[in-house]
Scaffold this motif. Structure first.
Motif, mmCIF file in Angstrom:
data_model
loop_
_atom_site.group_PDB
_atom_site.id
_atom_site.type_symbol
_atom_site.label_atom_id
_atom_site.label_comp_id
_atom_site.label_asym_id
_atom_site.label_seq_id
_atom_site.Cartn_x
_atom_site.Cartn_y
_atom_site.Cartn_z
ATOM 1 N N GLY A 104 0.791 -1.222 0.000
ATOM 2 C CA GLY A 104 0.000 0.000 0.000
ATOM 3 C C GLY A 104 0.823 1.271 0.000
ATOM 4 O O GLY A 104 2.011 1.280 -0.296
ATOM 5 N N VAL A 105 0.149 2.342 0.345
ATOM 6 C CA VAL A 105 0.738 3.677 0.364
ATOM 7 C C VAL A 105 0.994 4.088 1.803
ATOM 8 O O VAL A 105 0.179 3.845 2.685
ATOM 9 C CB VAL A 105 -0.214 4.693 -0.310
ATOM 10 C CG1 VAL A 105 0.312 6.117 -0.181
ATOM 11 C CG2 VAL A 105 -0.416 4.337 -1.768
ATOM 12 N N VAL A 106 2.146 4.709 2.026
ATOM 13 C CA VAL A 106 2.494 5.295 3.312
ATOM 14 C C VAL A 106 2.403 6.808 3.145
ATOM 15 O O VAL A 106 2.870 7.352 2.142
ATOM 16 C CB VAL A 106 3.925 4.893 3.737
ATOM 17 C CG1 VAL A 106 4.382 5.653 4.949
ATOM 18 C CG2 VAL A 106 3.998 3.404 3.990
ATOM 19 N N ALA A 107 1.809 7.486 4.107
ATOM 20 C CA ALA A 107 1.732 8.943 4.084
ATOM 21 C C ALA A 107 2.298 9.478 5.385
ATOM 22 O O ALA A 107 2.255 8.809 6.424
ATOM 23 C CB ALA A 107 0.287 9.402 3.911
ATOM 24 N N ALA A 108 2.842 10.692 5.326
ATOM 25 C CA ALA A 108 3.414 11.308 6.525
ATOM 26 C C ALA A 108 3.185 12.812 6.498
ATOM 27 O O ALA A 108 3.087 13.420 5.430
ATOM 28 C CB ALA A 108 4.908 11.015 6.620
ATOM 29 N N GLN A 109 3.120 13.368 7.685
ATOM 30 C CA GLN A 109 3.007 14.811 7.866
ATOM 31 C C GLN A 109 4.055 15.200 8.899
ATOM 32 O O GLN A 109 4.166 14.571 9.937
ATOM 33 C CB GLN A 109 1.611 15.151 8.377
ATOM 34 C CG GLN A 109 1.411 16.598 8.713
ATOM 35 C CD GLN A 109 0.004 16.837 9.276
ATOM 36 O OE1 GLN A 109 -0.923 16.080 9.009
ATOM 37 N NE2 GLN A 109 -0.138 17.887 10.047
ATOM 38 N N ALA A 110 4.842 16.216 8.579
ATOM 39 C CA ALA A 110 5.894 16.672 9.495
ATOM 40 C C ALA A 110 5.829 18.184 9.616
ATOM 41 O O ALA A 110 5.685 18.889 8.615
ATOM 42 C CB ALA A 110 7.267 16.244 8.995
ATOM 43 N N GLY A 111 5.962 18.656 10.838
ATOM 44 C CA GLY A 111 5.963 20.096 11.078
ATOM 45 C C GLY A 111 7.309 20.708 10.743
ATOM 46 O O GLY A 111 8.251 20.006 10.342
ATOM 47 N N PRO A 112 7.428 22.021 10.909
ATOM 48 C CA PRO A 112 8.691 22.709 10.621
ATOM 49 C C PRO A 112 9.851 22.063 11.382
ATOM 50 O O PRO A 112 9.712 21.688 12.540
ATOM 51 C CB PRO A 112 8.444 24.134 11.115
ATOM 52 C CG PRO A 112 6.958 24.295 11.109
ATOM 53 C CD PRO A 112 6.399 22.925 11.405
ATOM 54 N N GLY A 113 10.975 21.907 10.692
ATOM 55 C CA GLY A 113 12.143 21.286 11.311
ATOM 56 C C GLY A 113 11.998 19.793 11.496
ATOM 57 O O GLY A 113 12.743 19.175 12.245
ATOM 58 N N CYS A 114 11.029 19.198 10.812
ATOM 59 C CA CYS A 114 10.777 17.757 10.891
ATOM 60 C C CYS A 114 10.417 17.310 12.308
ATOM 61 O O CYS A 114 10.853 16.275 12.788
ATOM 62 C CB CYS A 114 11.944 16.940 10.343
ATOM 63 S SG CYS A 114 11.422 15.267 9.848
ATOM 64 N N VAL A 115 9.607 18.118 12.960
ATOM 65 C CA VAL A 115 9.084 17.740 14.280
ATOM 66 C C VAL A 115 7.601 17.445 14.130
ATOM 67 O O VAL A 115 6.996 17.751 13.112
ATOM 68 C CB VAL A 115 9.329 18.844 15.336
ATOM 69 C CG1 VAL A 115 10.825 19.044 15.568
ATOM 70 C CG2 VAL A 115 8.678 20.144 14.924
ATOM 71 N N ASP A 116 7.036 16.873 15.154
ATOM 72 C CA ASP A 116 5.619 16.508 15.144
ATOM 73 C C ASP A 116 5.277 15.644 13.932
ATOM 74 O O ASP A 116 4.329 15.905 13.200
ATOM 75 C CB ASP A 116 4.727 17.753 15.168
ATOM 76 C CG ASP A 116 4.956 18.596 16.407
ATOM 77 O OD1 ASP A 116 5.197 18.003 17.477
ATOM 78 O OD2 ASP A 116 4.903 19.826 16.292
ATOM 79 N N VAL A 117 6.045 14.582 13.732
ATOM 80 C CA VAL A 117 5.856 13.677 12.596
ATOM 81 C C VAL A 117 4.723 12.696 12.906
ATOM 82 O O VAL A 117 4.664 12.124 13.997
ATOM 83 C CB VAL A 117 7.150 12.898 12.294
ATOM 84 C CG1 VAL A 117 6.913 11.826 11.243
ATOM 85 C CG2 VAL A 117 8.245 13.846 11.845
ATOM 86 N N ARG A 118 3.846 12.537 11.935
ATOM 87 C CA ARG A 118 2.777 11.537 12.008
ATOM 88 C C ARG A 118 2.815 10.743 10.717
ATOM 89 O O ARG A 118 3.034 11.300 9.642
ATOM 90 C CB ARG A 118 1.424 12.214 12.180
ATOM 91 C CG ARG A 118 1.337 12.979 13.494
ATOM 92 C CD ARG A 118 0.014 13.692 13.636
ATOM 93 N NE ARG A 118 -1.059 12.707 13.785
ATOM 94 C CZ ARG A 118 -2.350 13.010 13.724
ATOM 95 N NH1 ARG A 118 -2.731 14.252 13.516
ATOM 96 N NH2 ARG A 118 -3.268 12.075 13.874
ATOM 97 N N GLU A 119 2.603 9.430 10.833
ATOM 98 C CA GLU A 119 2.655 8.553 9.669
ATOM 99 C C GLU A 119 1.435 7.634 9.642
ATOM 100 O O GLU A 119 0.905 7.271 10.687
ATOM 101 C CB GLU A 119 3.897 7.665 9.710
ATOM 102 C CG GLU A 119 5.203 8.396 9.646
ATOM 103 C CD GLU A 119 6.361 7.434 9.805
ATOM 104 O OE1 GLU A 119 7.067 7.236 8.818
ATOM 105 O OE2 GLU A 119 6.540 6.888 10.907
ATOM 106 N N TRP A 120 1.049 7.247 8.416
ATOM 107 C CA TRP A 120 -0.059 6.331 8.224
ATOM 108 C C TRP A 120 0.315 5.334 7.151
ATOM 109 O O TRP A 120 0.926 5.680 6.156
ATOM 110 C CB TRP A 120 -1.309 7.099 7.774
ATOM 111 C CG TRP A 120 -1.745 8.130 8.755
ATOM 112 C CD1 TRP A 120 -2.629 7.968 9.787
ATOM 113 C CD2 TRP A 120 -1.315 9.491 8.822
ATOM 114 N NE1 TRP A 120 -2.764 9.151 10.482
ATOM 115 C CE2 TRP A 120 -1.981 10.107 9.909
ATOM 116 C CE3 TRP A 120 -0.428 10.258 8.067
ATOM 117 C CZ2 TRP A 120 -1.798 11.428 10.253
ATOM 118 C CZ3 TRP A 120 -0.229 11.586 8.412
ATOM 119 C CH2 TRP A 120 -0.917 12.163 9.494
#
Length: 144
Positions: free
Chosen positions: A108-124
């Motif tokens: 499948g597909v992996v998705a990610a969201q990262a805040g400025p400076g690569c903090v607060d990373v969330r992955e699905w």
């Protein structure tokens, strides 16, 4: 005929080196290797609705690939997937938030969201897809 005994071990040695080199990609080498049925793309999903990234997080392997669809992140950010079989991509949103995806064959597909400076990373994604992406690119794959 006298060269045959020397030629066969030499060819086998080269073949073994080539095959070993193809499958011996270590952690975080920057290469996602899929072989055999793992690399076969899933059929395209037949619905055109936006896909919440939370739907990618499942223990079950997906039945289809959301090609050409829009991934929707919890903060409202969106990422358009290409029309052909998915590879990888990312884009910066407002406030320097980065949205990323990677297609991992039948996993499948992996998705990610990262805040400025690569903090607060969330992955699905499925556990196996996430493991393979982390093994290939590291846990900061969406930022590097």
């Amino acid at each position: 005929m006298t060269n045959r005994p020397v030629l066969v071990p030499a060819v086998l040695g080269v073949l073994a080196a080539v095959l070993t080199g193809c499958v011996a990609v270590g952690p975080q080498e920057g290469v996602l290797t899929l072989t055999g049925s793992d690399a076969v793309p899933l059929p395209a999903c037949d619905h055109a609705a936006p896909v919440p990234v939370a739907a990618l997080a499942s223990d079950d392997l997906p039945a289809c690939e959301p090609v050409g669809q829009v991934l929707v992140f919890p903060d409202g950010g969106q990422l358009q997937l290409p029309e052909e079989s998915i590879g990888a991509g990312s884009q910066a949103g407002s406030s320097d938030v980065r949205y990323s995806y990677s297609g991992v064959g039948r996993f499948g597909v992996v998705a990610a969201q990262a805040g400025p400076g690569c903090v607060d990373v969330r992955e699905w994604g499925t556990p196996e897809a996430l493991r393979r992406v982390h093994d290939a690119f590291g846990s900061r794959w969406m930022c590097d």
